[in-house]
Design a protein around this motif. Structure first.
Motif, PDB file in Angstrom:
ATOM      1  N   THR A 270      -5.752 -48.350  32.121  1.00 59.84           N
ATOM      2  CA  THR A 270      -4.354 -47.970  32.314  1.00 59.84           C
ATOM      3  C   THR A 270      -3.542 -49.183  32.748  1.00 59.84           C
ATOM      4  N   GLN A 271      -2.546 -49.520  31.940  1.00 60.45           N
ATOM      5  CA  GLN A 271      -1.673 -50.633  32.274  1.00 60.45           C
ATOM      6  C   GLN A 271      -0.631 -50.196  33.290  1.00 60.45           C
ATOM      7  N   PRO A 272      -0.125 -51.121  34.113  1.00 60.07           N
ATOM      8  CA  PRO A 272       0.953 -50.775  35.025  1.00 60.07           C
ATOM      9  C   PRO A 272       2.147 -50.210  34.249  1.00 60.07           C
ATOM     10  N   MET A 273       2.752 -49.138  34.764  1.00 54.63           N
ATOM     11  CA  MET A 273       3.908 -48.488  34.148  1.00 54.63           C
ATOM     12  C   MET A 273       3.568 -47.851  32.792  1.00 54.63           C
ATOM     13  N   LEU A 274       2.283 -47.648  32.515  1.00 52.70           N
ATOM     14  CA  LEU A 274       1.876 -47.010  31.266  1.00 52.70           C
ATOM     15  C   LEU A 274       0.681 -46.109  31.566  1.00 52.70           C
ATOM     16  N   SER A 275       0.926 -45.115  32.410  1.00 54.89           N
ATOM     17  CA  SER A 275      -0.175 -44.323  32.944  1.00 54.89           C
ATOM     18  C   SER A 275      -0.537 -43.135  32.074  1.00 54.89           C
ATOM     19  N   HIS A 276       0.307 -42.777  31.101  1.00 57.64           N
ATOM     20  CA  HIS A 276       0.017 -41.590  30.297  1.00 57.64           C
ATOM     21  C   HIS A 276      -0.938 -41.938  29.153  1.00 57.64           C
ATOM     22  N   ILE A 277      -1.685 -40.928  28.734  1.00 59.12           N
ATOM     23  CA  ILE A 277      -2.705 -41.115  27.701  1.00 59.12           C
ATOM     24  C   ILE A 277      -2.499 -40.085  26.593  1.00 59.12           C
ATOM     25  N   ASN A 278      -2.464 -40.546  25.350  1.00 54.31           N
ATOM     26  CA  ASN A 278      -2.330 -39.657  24.200  1.00 54.31           C
ATOM     27  C   ASN A 278      -3.608 -38.853  23.982  1.00 54.31           C
ATOM     28  N   VAL A 279      -3.433 -37.599  23.549  1.00 61.85           N
ATOM     29  CA  VAL A 279      -4.568 -36.746  23.190  1.00 61.85           C
ATOM     30  C   VAL A 279      -4.290 -36.157  21.813  1.00 61.85           C
ATOM     31  N   GLY A 280      -5.169 -36.436  20.873  1.00 57.12           N
ATOM     32  CA  GLY A 280      -5.009 -35.913  19.523  1.00 57.12           C
ATOM     33  C   GLY A 280      -6.269 -36.134  18.716  1.00 57.12           C
ATOM     34  N   THR A 281      -6.148 -35.898  17.407  1.00 57.70           N
ATOM     35  CA  THR A 281      -7.290 -36.097  16.515  1.00 57.70           C
ATOM     36  C   THR A 281      -7.238 -37.453  15.833  1.00 57.70           C
ATOM     37  N   GLY A 282      -6.026 -38.034  15.757  1.00 57.77           N
ATOM     38  CA  GLY A 282      -5.846 -39.274  15.004  1.00 57.77           C
ATOM     39  C   GLY A 282      -5.763 -39.037  13.504  1.00 57.77           C
ATOM     40  N   ILE A 283      -5.657 -37.758  13.087  1.00 56.50           N
ATOM     41  CA  ILE A 283      -5.582 -37.386  11.666  1.00 56.50           C
ATOM     42  C   ILE A 283      -4.389 -36.458  11.484  1.00 56.50           C
TER      43      ILE A 283
ATOM     44  N   SER B 212     -13.316 -32.674  18.347  1.00 54.55           N
ATOM     45  CA  SER B 212     -14.490 -32.223  17.600  1.00 54.55           C
ATOM     46  C   SER B 212     -14.223 -31.025  16.694  1.00 54.55           C
ATOM     47  N   ILE B 213     -13.048 -30.390  16.808  1.00 56.47           N
ATOM     48  CA  ILE B 213     -12.757 -29.172  16.041  1.00 56.47           C
ATOM     49  C   ILE B 213     -11.876 -29.520  14.844  1.00 56.47           C
ATOM     50  N   SER B 214     -12.356 -29.247  13.624  1.00 53.56           N
ATOM     51  CA  SER B 214     -11.583 -29.541  12.417  1.00 53.56           C
ATOM     52  C   SER B 214     -10.398 -28.584  12.307  1.00 53.56           C
ATOM     53  N   LEU B 215      -9.407 -28.966  11.506  1.00 48.62           N
ATOM     54  CA  LEU B 215      -8.214 -28.132  11.360  1.00 48.62           C
ATOM     55  C   LEU B 215      -8.563 -26.761  10.783  1.00 48.62           C
ATOM     56  N   GLU B 216      -9.360 -26.727   9.732  1.00 49.26           N
ATOM     57  CA  GLU B 216      -9.689 -25.433   9.123  1.00 49.26           C
ATOM     58  C   GLU B 216     -10.478 -24.549  10.081  1.00 49.26           C
ATOM     59  N   ASP B 217     -11.452 -25.124  10.769  1.00 48.56           N
ATOM     60  CA  ASP B 217     -12.226 -24.336  11.740  1.00 48.56           C
ATOM     61  C   ASP B 217     -11.323 -23.844  12.876  1.00 48.56           C
ATOM     62  N   GLY B 218     -10.432 -24.716  13.319  1.00 49.42           N
ATOM     63  CA  GLY B 218      -9.526 -24.333  14.391  1.00 49.42           C
ATOM     64  C   GLY B 218      -8.568 -23.235  13.975  1.00 49.42           C
ATOM     65  N   LEU B 219      -8.069 -23.318  12.740  1.00 46.69           N
ATOM     66  CA  LEU B 219      -7.168 -22.284  12.229  1.00 46.69           C
ATOM     67  C   LEU B 219      -7.890 -20.943  12.118  1.00 46.69           C
ATOM     68  N   ARG B 220      -9.145 -20.982  11.698  1.00 50.20           N
ATOM     69  CA  ARG B 220      -9.919 -19.726  11.611  1.00 50.20           C
ATOM     70  C   ARG B 220     -10.082 -19.100  12.997  1.00 50.20           C
ATOM     71  N   ASP B 221     -10.319 -19.936  14.001  1.00 45.29           N
ATOM     72  CA  ASP B 221     -10.465 -19.431  15.365  1.00 45.29           C
ATOM     73  C   ASP B 221      -9.150 -18.841  15.871  1.00 45.29           C
ATOM     74  N   ALA B 222      -8.037 -19.542  15.611  1.00 42.05           N
ATOM     75  CA  ALA B 222      -6.726 -19.051  16.042  1.00 42.05           C
ATOM     76  C   ALA B 222      -6.374 -17.748  15.339  1.00 42.05           C
ATOM     77  N   TYR B 223      -6.687 -17.666  14.058  1.00 35.47           N
ATOM     78  CA  TYR B 223      -6.372 -16.446  13.291  1.00 35.47           C
ATOM     79  C   TYR B 223      -7.224 -15.272  13.769  1.00 35.47           C
TER      80      TYR B 223
END
Length: 325
Positions: free
Chosen positions: A239-252, A301-312
């Motif tokens: 963590t850099q000074p004045m840059l304490s937040h961290i992105n969370v995503g899939t990168g896709i 670790s959860i793919s979009l299609e698998d995640g959509l099936r779970d949400a549905y």
């Protein structure tokens, strides 16, 4: 350093999509002392009530997942509600945590904090480097303020208040309101109803060309707990000074058209897709740079299609309550 599973953890917003996922995963990891409060029990916009709540409980950690959230329509329609309620919630909870000597806190923000035309993929350093997307600017400003609150208490008082910025989230306990929901629950509901009504066409807002990244809420909860459990030395080294937040995503990411086609597959819709280009697209592309989180040892670790099936599946099992949020 081993994690203390007996520490008292307050999850603010435990009935929401993110908060409920955090509670589930904390319980699965063996945490034994999780406290929560419904809105009827604690109005987080009420400073005195929040202060009293913290005085009444010996809290060791806070996950601040409570927020007023919504899609483009809701942000456009209720801008005052979005900025006021989110500012009040985060200011009250973060300050009360400090006053009551809570050393560790996790603030959950949003990828909308980044400029509309941020360099892609969006690194944490893009914050405040350009104009925000107009449709959700009040909400974004409130979330930016939350990051800066955490940074300021860390700098002035030596607190360990961490912030994570998730990409677009979806999953169980999402908001499936026909007008105020985000894109995935809105599409799942619309395609479900199209199948039920034997509709030949589903019309989708916008051109279908914007690129979006989507993260299942269980992955978000896992990432949040992972970051919270990192020891101070490991976290600060990344963590850099004045840059304490961290992105969370899939990168896709994928186009809205590709998302709609996957939702059609998951719900069994076999008709035609149409796109209404007279409706707003929002930001052209929103892809998170998640390299810092990867360096800290976590990947989705959860793919979009698998995640959509779970949400549905969750929607189908909770359709009477989910459809009217």
């Amino acid at each position: 350093m081993p994690v203390d599973l007996n520490q008292t953890i307050f999850v603010a917003g435990h009935r929401g999509m993110v908060g409920s996922a955090i509670v589930r995963q904390l319980q699965a990891k063996g945490y034994t002392n999780i406290i929560t409060a419904t809105h009827a029990e604690l109005d987080l916009c009420n400073q005195a009530a929040v202060q009293q709540f913290f005085e009444n409980h010996q809290i060791d950690q806070v996950y601040l997942a409570a927020a007023k959230v919504g899609g483009i329509h809701a942000n456009n329609t209720y801008p005052a509600d979005f900025i006021y309620q989110n500012l009040m919630i985060e200011a009250n909870v973060i300050h009360a945590a400090h006053v009551n000597n809570v050393q560790k806190l996790m603030f959950l923000g949003s990828s909308c904090i980044y400029p509309k035309f941020a360099q892609q993929p969006m690194a944490e350093s893009e914050l405040l480097k350009g104009e925000l997307e107009a449709t959700n600017e009040p909400y974004a400003i409130a979330k930016i303020a939350g990051i800066k609150l955490c940074e300021s208490y860390n700098r002035q008082f030596g607190r360990d208040y961490r912030s994570v910025m998730p990409t677009n989230l979806y999953g169980p306990h999402d908001n499936f309101h026909p007008e105020n929901s985000h894109v995935i629950p809105a599409l799942l509901r619309r395609f479900h109803e199209a199948v039920k009504d034997n509709a030949e066409v589903v019309t989708i807002w916008g051109s279908g060309t914007p690129m979006r990244e989507f993260l299942h809420v269980d992955d978000m909860a896992a990432a949040s707990i992972h970051v919270m459990e990192l020891d101070d030395t490991t976290f600060k080294a990344n963590t850099q000074p004045m840059l304490s937040h961290i992105n969370v995503g899939t990168g896709i990411d994928s186009t809205i058209r590709e998302l709609a086609e996957t939702v059609a597959k998951v719900t069994g819709f076999q008709g035609r897709l149409e796109f209404d280009a007279t409706k707003p697209d929002g930001t052209p592309r929103k892809l998170m740079d998640v390299s810092r989180l990867a360096d800290l040892g976590w990947k989705a670790s959860i793919s979009l299609e698998d995640g959509l099936r779970d949400a549905y599946e969750w929607y189908l099992n909770n359709i009477d309550s989910a459809r009217n949020k």
